[in-house]
Design a protein around this motif. Sequence first.
Motif, PDB file in Angstrom:
ATOM      1  N   MET A 104       3.989   5.012 -10.027  1.00 29.67           N
ATOM      2  CA  MET A 104       3.808   5.201 -11.468  1.00 29.67           C
ATOM      3  C   MET A 104       2.456   5.776 -11.854  1.00 29.67           C
ATOM      4  SD  MET A 104       6.704   4.161 -12.594  1.00 29.67           S
ATOM      5  CE  MET A 104       6.339   4.070 -14.354  1.00 29.67           C
ATOM      6  N   PHE A 105       1.457   5.615 -10.975  1.00 30.58           N
ATOM      7  CA  PHE A 105       0.096   5.993 -11.375  1.00 30.58           C
ATOM      8  C   PHE A 105      -0.559   6.834 -10.283  1.00 30.58           C
ATOM      9  CE2 PHE A 105       1.181   1.819 -13.148  1.00 30.58           C
ATOM     10  CZ  PHE A 105       1.138   2.115 -14.503  1.00 30.58           C
ATOM     11  N   PRO A 106      -0.380   8.150 -10.359  1.00 36.16           N
ATOM     12  CA  PRO A 106      -0.945   9.019  -9.318  1.00 36.16           C
ATOM     13  C   PRO A 106      -2.467   8.998  -9.346  1.00 36.16           C
ATOM     14  CG  PRO A 106      -0.114  10.317 -11.159  1.00 36.16           C
ATOM     15  CD  PRO A 106       0.341   8.907 -11.388  1.00 36.16           C
ATOM     16  N   GLY A 107      -3.052   9.108  -8.185  1.00 37.82           N
ATOM     17  CA  GLY A 107      -4.500   9.213  -8.083  1.00 37.82           C
ATOM     18  C   GLY A 107      -5.207   7.911  -7.818  1.00 37.82           C
ATOM     19  N   ILE A 108      -4.654   6.792  -8.269  1.00 41.12           N
ATOM     20  CA  ILE A 108      -5.315   5.504  -8.063  1.00 41.12           C
ATOM     21  C   ILE A 108      -5.091   5.053  -6.628  1.00 41.12           C
ATOM     22  CG2 ILE A 108      -3.339   4.123  -8.827  1.00 41.12           C
ATOM     23  CD1 ILE A 108      -5.371   2.242 -10.185  1.00 41.12           C
ATOM     24  N   GLN A 109      -6.177   4.658  -5.965  1.00 45.71           N
ATOM     25  CA  GLN A 109      -6.085   4.251  -4.567  1.00 45.71           C
ATOM     26  C   GLN A 109      -5.729   2.778  -4.410  1.00 45.71           C
ATOM     27  OE1 GLN A 109      -6.439   6.685  -2.037  1.00 45.71           O
ATOM     28  NE2 GLN A 109      -6.258   7.827  -3.968  1.00 45.71           N
ATOM     29  N   GLY A 110      -5.899   2.030  -5.477  1.00 46.09           N
ATOM     30  CA  GLY A 110      -5.579   0.604  -5.421  1.00 46.09           C
ATOM     31  C   GLY A 110      -6.297  -0.140  -6.530  1.00 46.09           C
ATOM     32  N   VAL A 111      -6.101  -1.446  -6.581  1.00 46.53           N
ATOM     33  CA  VAL A 111      -6.797  -2.330  -7.517  1.00 46.53           C
ATOM     34  C   VAL A 111      -7.414  -3.452  -6.689  1.00 46.53           C
ATOM     35  CG1 VAL A 111      -6.594  -3.899  -9.477  1.00 46.53           C
ATOM     36  CG2 VAL A 111      -5.250  -1.784  -9.426  1.00 46.53           C
ATOM     37  N   GLY A 112      -8.701  -3.716  -6.926  1.00 49.27           N
ATOM     38  CA  GLY A 112      -9.367  -4.728  -6.113  1.00 49.27           C
ATOM     39  C   GLY A 112     -10.257  -5.644  -6.921  1.00 49.27           C
ATOM     40  N   VAL A 204     -11.963  15.208   2.859  1.00 51.60           N
ATOM     41  CA  VAL A 204     -12.736  14.338   1.980  1.00 51.60           C
ATOM     42  C   VAL A 204     -12.718  14.893   0.560  1.00 51.60           C
ATOM     43  CG1 VAL A 204     -15.026  13.386   1.496  1.00 51.60           C
ATOM     44  CG2 VAL A 204     -14.198  13.576   3.866  1.00 51.60           C
ATOM     45  N   GLN A 205     -12.477  13.996  -0.394  1.00 46.65           N
ATOM     46  CA  GLN A 205     -12.483  14.369  -1.800  1.00 46.65           C
ATOM     47  C   GLN A 205     -13.597  13.626  -2.515  1.00 46.65           C
ATOM     48  OE1 GLN A 205      -8.706  13.796  -3.750  1.00 46.65           O
ATOM     49  NE2 GLN A 205      -7.525  14.447  -1.952  1.00 46.65           N
ATOM     50  N   ASP A 206     -14.115  14.268  -3.567  1.00 47.39           N
ATOM     51  CA  ASP A 206     -15.007  13.527  -4.455  1.00 47.39           C
ATOM     52  C   ASP A 206     -14.188  12.489  -5.207  1.00 47.39           C
ATOM     53  OD1 ASP A 206     -17.393  14.922  -3.893  1.00 47.39           O
ATOM     54  OD2 ASP A 206     -16.726  16.595  -5.143  1.00 47.39           O
ATOM     55  N   GLY A 207     -14.861  11.405  -5.584  1.00 44.03           N
ATOM     56  CA  GLY A 207     -14.140  10.349  -6.274  1.00 44.03           C
ATOM     57  C   GLY A 207     -15.007   9.639  -7.284  1.00 44.03           C
ATOM     58  N   PHE A 208     -14.435   8.610  -7.907  1.00 48.71           N
ATOM     59  CA  PHE A 208     -15.167   7.771  -8.848  1.00 48.71           C
ATOM     60  C   PHE A 208     -14.496   6.402  -8.871  1.00 48.71           C
ATOM     61  CE2 PHE A 208     -11.721   9.511 -11.306  1.00 48.71           C
ATOM     62  CZ  PHE A 208     -11.363   8.507 -12.195  1.00 48.71           C
ATOM     63  N   LEU A 209     -15.174   5.433  -9.474  1.00 40.74           N
ATOM     64  CA  LEU A 209     -14.621   4.078  -9.576  1.00 40.74           C
ATOM     65  C   LEU A 209     -14.686   3.616 -11.029  1.00 40.74           C
ATOM     66  CD1 LEU A 209     -16.811   3.928  -6.827  1.00 40.74           C
ATOM     67  CD2 LEU A 209     -14.974   2.287  -6.339  1.00 40.74           C
ATOM     68  N   ALA A 237     -10.963  -0.088  -9.705  1.00 39.06           N
ATOM     69  CA  ALA A 237      -9.978   0.827  -9.120  1.00 39.06           C
ATOM     70  C   ALA A 237     -10.719   2.050  -8.590  1.00 39.06           C
ATOM     71  CB  ALA A 237      -8.939   1.249 -10.153  1.00 39.06           C
ATOM     72  N   PRO A 238     -10.489   2.426  -7.336  1.00 40.73           N
ATOM     73  CA  PRO A 238     -11.097   3.637  -6.783  1.00 40.73           C
ATOM     74  C   PRO A 238     -10.151   4.845  -6.968  1.00 40.73           C
ATOM     75  CG  PRO A 238     -10.139   2.346  -5.022  1.00 40.73           C
ATOM     76  CD  PRO A 238      -9.846   1.606  -6.286  1.00 40.73           C
ATOM     77  N   PHE A 239     -10.720   6.007  -7.185  1.00 46.10           N
ATOM     78  CA  PHE A 239      -9.919   7.214  -7.429  1.00 46.10           C
ATOM     79  C   PHE A 239     -10.472   8.374  -6.606  1.00 46.10           C
ATOM     80  CE2 PHE A 239      -9.783   4.665 -11.247  1.00 46.10           C
ATOM     81  CZ  PHE A 239      -8.442   4.632 -11.583  1.00 46.10           C
ATOM     82  N   ARG A 240      -9.554   9.130  -6.033  1.00 46.37           N
ATOM     83  CA  ARG A 240      -9.895  10.427  -5.434  1.00 46.37           C
ATOM     84  C   ARG A 240      -9.541  11.493  -6.469  1.00 46.37           C
ATOM     85  NH1 ARG A 240      -6.930  11.449  -0.178  1.00 46.37           N
ATOM     86  NH2 ARG A 240      -8.828  12.446   0.635  1.00 46.37           N
ATOM     87  N   MET A 241     -10.494  12.410  -6.767  1.00 45.89           N
ATOM     88  CA  MET A 241     -10.326  13.316  -7.896  1.00 45.89           C
ATOM     89  C   MET A 241      -9.106  14.221  -7.768  1.00 45.89           C
ATOM     90  SD  MET A 241     -12.257  12.859 -10.453  1.00 45.89           S
ATOM     91  CE  MET A 241     -11.811  14.381 -11.285  1.00 45.89           C
ATOM     92  N   ASN A 242      -8.870  14.808  -6.601  1.00 47.60           N
ATOM     93  CA  ASN A 242      -7.717  15.699  -6.466  1.00 47.60           C
ATOM     94  C   ASN A 242      -6.420  14.954  -6.709  1.00 47.60           C
ATOM     95  OD1 ASN A 242      -9.624  17.576  -5.830  1.00 47.60           O
ATOM     96  ND2 ASN A 242      -8.908  17.980  -3.751  1.00 47.60           N
ATOM     97  N   ASP A 243      -6.369  13.692  -6.169  1.00 46.07           N
ATOM     98  CA  ASP A 243      -5.174  12.880  -6.386  1.00 46.07           C
ATOM     99  C   ASP A 243      -5.067  12.454  -7.852  1.00 46.07           C
ATOM    100  OD1 ASP A 243      -4.732  13.145  -3.700  1.00 46.07           O
ATOM    101  OD2 ASP A 243      -5.645  11.215  -3.189  1.00 46.07           O
TER     102      ASP A 243
END
Length: 524
Positions: A104-112, A204-209, A237-243
């Motif tokens: 349901m939520f593209p780009g999110i790597q998970g919830v921690g 490797v992608q740039d990301g943000f949290l 939640a960590p995110f990879r920008m391309n994703d």
Amino acid sequence: MKQSAQRRQRILHLFKARELVTLAVLTVSLLVTYRIWEGAERDAQQNLNTAFDFRVRESNIRIEQRLAIYEQILRATVGLFASADTVTRNEFRAFVSSLSLQDMFPGIQGVGLSLIVPPAEKDAHVASVRAGGFPEYDIRPPGSREVYTSIVYLEPFFGSNLRAFGFDMFSEPSRRIAMEEARDSGTAAISAKVVLVQESGNEVQDGFLMYLPVFRNNVSRATVEERRANILGWVYAPFRMNDFMRGAAGELASDLDVEIYDGEQVNPDALMYDSHAEMSPGAQASKLRRVAYIHAGSRTWTVVTSAMPQFDVRMQSDRPKLILQSGISISLLIALLIWLFLDDRARALQAADQAMQLALYDALTGLPNRKLLDERLAVELVKARRDHSHVALLFIDLDKFKPVNDAYGHAYGDLLLKEVSRRLQSCMRESDTASRLGGDEFVALLSRIEDDEATLRVADKILNRITEPYEIAGHTFHISASIGVAVYPDDGSDGKSLIRSADMAMYAAKSAGRANVKLAERVQ
């Protein structure tokens, strides 16, 4: 000559006027076409800009909405911890699984959950987690710090997420700034551009949290001091920008080149995302470009959106092109009609002038008369002076012509003169001029003649041709000619002197017994 030149000048002016008027009408028609096309092009460009602005707003809104949705996910996760004093790992896993993040939520790597670990409780904390089934667990990176944090929960808990287990995000400056902002404000905060610990070194992608603070239950957190005193940790939640950006541009995403920069400055170091990073610099040359700012979680992103060539092609209107093509065609048609109208008038006047030109030709033989001969002689003398060449003038007087006229009448005499003119012309070049002065007198003007011998050859040819028998209306006539020859510049430096010399030479030929050729006498 002056009147003739004036008539020719008038006709030339008419033809020039035809061209100028046609050109003026064509210019005006094309100018009107250009103005209409310009308006249509301006409208088409405005429509293109409107469509582009809509696509840009749509893309940016999707990004903002996606950030807002992920913030709501974290708020729901905070609610999980607010509902109970303790949330076990299994409860956390069940909760996150119910969110169906991957689908349901593209780009999110998970919830921690990143838990604060006071230094005095660090050893007990590590021992507790190891006893829970993770014997290799430890807080990373190692070293003494005033405050420790540790990612203790992270779902889905497999794959690259395992590399984040036990990581102290508070030890890294970019993450720490965002975590402190979330703690002090009590709201969501987004980190600067980072490389996630989940990255393995491949693609490797740039990301943000994104962070949201978790406080102790049933305590006041109205002030910054209270929030700092009662914080337990952060859900994040960590995110990879391309994703994260996959699908954010909607359908026809290839129409747009989207670049996202961390902060409010556009520079390569701040670039987090480029939808067409494979393109070489400068390959995107579209004039359609917009810069917008997205504010989320106390962070500002600069979004630069440019139109790709396919957007221009797909959205370009054919109306200006059709207007231009039609306008040019109509303009050319109008110009053609005006050209034909003026051309007919000019040619009618030219025909009238041709009629007037008959005054320059002998009515009986069609040969140039004395006036036209003088004009051509003047022209040839100018050329001869310039080129240092020779011009010859042959005065031809028919012998035995008067008896034909007297015995057979003027009708036979006229037919005989016509035949003489034809024979005379057959002996001359196209550049030469055969002329009838009147009666039985003819003149041959030879341009660019080589010398006296060449002139005499032509004169002899003419004499032999004229003396041949004439068969006219069942009668045979025998005539001859006396020919006087003068050559420029030896026998005259101008037209009058040359004519006089040739005339005198002709009389000399007659005096010598007729049917012969005489050169003008020259002063030695």
